[in-house]
Design an enzyme around this catalytic site. Structure first.
Site, mmCIF file in Angstrom:
data_model
loop_
_atom_site.group_PDB
_atom_site.id
_atom_site.type_symbol
_atom_site.label_atom_id
_atom_site.label_comp_id
_atom_site.label_asym_id
_atom_site.label_seq_id
_atom_site.Cartn_x
_atom_site.Cartn_y
_atom_site.Cartn_z
ATOM 1 N N HIS A 188 0.558 -1.464 -0.204
ATOM 2 C CA HIS A 188 0.067 0.119 0.192
ATOM 3 C C HIS A 188 0.957 1.285 -0.030
ATOM 4 O O HIS A 188 0.145 2.336 -0.336
ATOM 5 C CB HIS A 188 -0.476 0.340 1.213
ATOM 6 C CG HIS A 188 -1.957 -1.232 0.849
ATOM 7 N ND1 HIS A 188 -2.994 -0.512 -0.077
ATOM 8 C CD2 HIS A 188 -1.894 -2.335 1.552
ATOM 9 C CE1 HIS A 188 -3.746 -2.255 0.242
ATOM 10 N NE2 HIS A 188 -3.568 -2.955 0.979
ATOM 11 N N ARG A 293 -5.240 -3.879 -25.202
ATOM 12 C CA ARG A 293 -4.456 -5.131 -25.754
ATOM 13 C C ARG A 293 -4.840 -6.081 -24.836
ATOM 14 O O ARG A 293 -3.802 -6.585 -24.004
ATOM 15 C CB ARG A 293 -2.845 -5.409 -25.942
ATOM 16 C CG ARG A 293 -2.550 -4.021 -27.110
ATOM 17 C CD ARG A 293 -1.128 -3.735 -27.286
ATOM 18 N NE ARG A 293 -0.581 -2.528 -27.860
ATOM 19 C CZ ARG A 293 -0.569 -0.737 -28.117
ATOM 20 N NH1 ARG A 293 -0.656 -0.781 -26.587
ATOM 21 N NH2 ARG A 293 -0.528 -0.624 -28.648
ATOM 22 N N GLU A 427 -7.212 -3.292 -40.591
ATOM 23 C CA GLU A 427 -5.374 -3.851 -40.816
ATOM 24 C C GLU A 427 -5.309 -4.356 -42.296
ATOM 25 O O GLU A 427 -3.631 -4.915 -41.741
ATOM 26 C CB GLU A 427 -5.151 -3.957 -38.942
ATOM 27 C CG GLU A 427 -5.991 -5.208 -39.335
ATOM 28 C CD GLU A 427 -5.579 -5.966 -37.487
ATOM 29 O OE1 GLU A 427 -4.526 -5.494 -37.072
ATOM 30 O OE2 GLU A 427 -6.069 -6.654 -37.100
ATOM 31 N N ASP A 451 0.144 -3.229 -38.511
ATOM 32 C CA ASP A 451 -0.310 -4.219 -39.624
ATOM 33 C C ASP A 451 -1.294 -3.367 -40.694
ATOM 34 O O ASP A 451 -0.251 -4.048 -41.959
ATOM 35 C CB ASP A 451 -1.268 -5.388 -39.253
ATOM 36 C CG ASP A 451 -0.401 -6.162 -38.209
ATOM 37 O OD1 ASP A 451 0.616 -6.579 -37.980
ATOM 38 O OD2 ASP A 451 -0.870 -6.915 -37.117
ATOM 39 N N CYS A 498 -5.684 3.254 -34.375
ATOM 40 C CA CYS A 498 -4.989 2.639 -32.905
ATOM 41 C C CYS A 498 -3.442 2.839 -32.716
ATOM 42 O O CYS A 498 -3.087 2.194 -32.547
ATOM 43 C CB CYS A 498 -6.168 2.137 -32.255
ATOM 44 S SG CYS A 498 -5.835 0.505 -33.176
#
Length: 537
Positions: A188, A293, A427, A451, A498
């Site tokens: 913590h 992701r 993509e 991609d 994105c």
């Protein structure tokens, strides 16, 4: 100059005098008592006092660090009421006829050791909480006040360990950084340090002789530098000045709209790969999460993550984002992200092989598990789902059929779920060319430029030999993005980016002029891009 390695809890740079926190001696003596009931009453009275102290700490922390940071003091109050803990104290007093201080200290040692021996990191971290409440009880029983840091100037606080109650009571204007010999990233104290935005290191093997020396905490690299030379000092002062400039920009732009001067609004979201990244999303004031992701949940496991494990992660992210949109990409395993337990065959060209939605549609049991977790989590926030590596309308139809099965199952089981936007990643060149048809089937498009660029240019982005001809600004790629945006708008849906290209600030104006509705970038790019957009006409 001396460099001490440690582990970063919260990044940042701090330069100042080192102050080693010396805790008050809490050595406990054991002695025989005759009045057993009186000793047990002393424990009850001390528990009441400790509970009141913890309530005050909770209220103070609530003001300074918010509900999540203050919650530990409610947990400590519950621990003080734990029957097993209190029974152990009472039993030691009664059977050994010893003083309350000794019984509390012994119970604290025993319970702390028990938690520390557990395999789970979270439970191990709770050992420090047991130690903290026990030390508080012993201090109250002994009639001692709370030990506080005494500093005339802002300092780097160095200690063996720091209890949450110690960190929250410190004058924050006098604390530059925390450095401890012990502790964990799940403690913590670590959570409070992150919440307070104070650089912090743990696992630093320091020497008490360095008390009062000049120090530098390099939170980025996990290093404490003691007695730096002039060159090192100047280097870190420059870095610190750059960080201060960024923080000033954060303060200036936080809460401001991401809109052009003419009023055109852009949704500026952030990309994340894990639950821990949410803090950076909030710190950088992103409007939501444009790409979670989810495959990293699988990559971090050595077996398939269960529905419950996934649900807890998605739920926590949705709750932490407090109503802001969270777009979660379904499993994108394959290509450069391989997982042994999926038992996939070797492929010569995995980037164009068995990956992403192809795996999900081929192994629906994996896909349905994730979808169930996602829809369940949608009851706790604004969740949207997007599907990667789409090349046909038929794939979207198959996805919709499985989604309907999942929704029917949850309804029959009386498990609540919310309204979930569903979109696809664009993509592949195939998806671009039929984006007019795909737009009729989904709620949004998110363009995955990484991609899309490699497929369009026929360049493997993992092949370093092709770096000199890999051109993310290629006119073909930009024309494809424009085509996708136009086709989306014709059907009344939104389109975003994105991929890494979304954070390319040399193209921000181009994307806005194209009509891109949303940009999702690494959290640290949110404010610089917001600045560019706000300066556009």
């Amino acid at each position: 100059m001396n460099r001490l390695e440690g582990k970063t809890v919260f990044s940042g740079i701090a330069i100042g005098k080192i102050s080693i926190l010396q805790k008050a001696d809490q050595s406990v003596k054991r002695y025989h008592v005759e009045e057993i009931e009186a000793e047990i009453r002393r424990v009850e009275e001390a528990k009441q006092t400790a509970t009141e102290e913890l309530q005050k700490l909770y209220e103070k922390a609530l003001q300074e660090v918010g509900e999540s940071g203050a919650a530990i003091f409610e947990v400590h109050q519950m621990m003080l009421d734990d029957e097993d803990y209190l029974d152990s104290i009472h039993n030691i007093i009664e059977t050994q006829q010893v003083n309350a201080e000794y019984a509390v200290a012994s119970t604290g040692d025993n319970f702390s050791a028990m938690f520390a021996a557990m395999d789970d990191d979270y439970m191990q971290a709770r050992a420090a909480d047991i130690k903290d409440i026990s030390e508080r009880l012993v201090r109250v029983l002994a009639g001692h006040g709370e030990s506080l840091m005494d500093a005339d100037e802002p300092v780097i606080v160095v200690a063996e360990d720091l209890a949450p109650s110690e960190t929250v009571q410190m004058d924050k204007s006098k604390v530059l950084a925390f450095v401890t010999r012990f502790g964990s990233s799940n403690s913590h104290t670590a959570i409070l340090a992150r919440t307070m935005n104070i650089p912090a290191l743990i696992n630093v093997d320091y020497d008490v002789q360095m008390n009062g020396a000049l120090g530098i905490v390099d939170g980025k690299n996990g290093v404490l530098i003691v007695d730096p030379d002039e060159e090192t000092l100047e280097k870190y002062r420059t870095i610190q000045a750059e960080e201060a400039e960024k923080k000033a920009m954060l303060k200036e732009l936080k809460g401001k709209e991401t809109a052009t001067k003419s009023g055109r609004k852009i949704n500026l979201y952030a990309n994340i790969g894990s639950l821990s990244d949410v803090a950076s999303v909030l710190q950088n004031d992103a409007g939501g999460i444009g790409l979670f992701r989810s495959e990293f949940i699988y990559l971090e496991k050595d077996q398939y993550p269960t529905e419950e494990e996934q649900f807890q992660i998605y739920k926590t992210v949705a709750q932490n984002m407090a109503g802001k949109k969270v777009i979660i990409r379904t499993l994108d395993i394959g290509a450069d992200k391989q997982v042994d337990y999926f038992n996939m065959d070797h492929e010569e060209n995995p980037a164009m092989g068995y990956r992403a939605i192809r795996i999900c549609l081929d192994r629906p049991e994996i896909f349905k598990t994730q979808l169930r977790a996602l829809f369940r989590a949608s009851a706790y926030g604004t969740i949207a789902i997007m599907y990667p590596m789409i090349i046909s309308v038929n794939e979207v139809h198959q996805i919709k059929a499985i989604v309907e099965e999942v929704k029917q199952e949850l309804t029959q089981e009386n498990i609540p779920f919310g309204e979930v936007e569903q979109g696809i990643m664009i993509e592949t060149p195939a998806a671009v060319m039929i984006s007019d048809l795909l737009a009729k089937e989904v709620d949004f498009f998110s363009i995955g430029t990484n991609d899309l660029t490699q497929y369009t240019l026929a360049i493997d982005r993992q092949n370093a030999k092709l770096d000199n001809i890999y051109d993310a600004h290629h006119e073909a790629v930009l024309r494809m993005i424009r085509m996708v945006v136009e086709n989306a708008h014709k059907e009344g849906i939104w389109a975003g980016i994105c991929g890494e290209l979304g954070a390319d600030m040399s193209l921000t104006e181009t994307f806005v002029e194209m009509g891109v509705d949303e940009l999702s970038v690494s959290p640290t790019f949110v404010l610089p891009i917001r600045k560019i957009i706000r300066e556009m006409e």
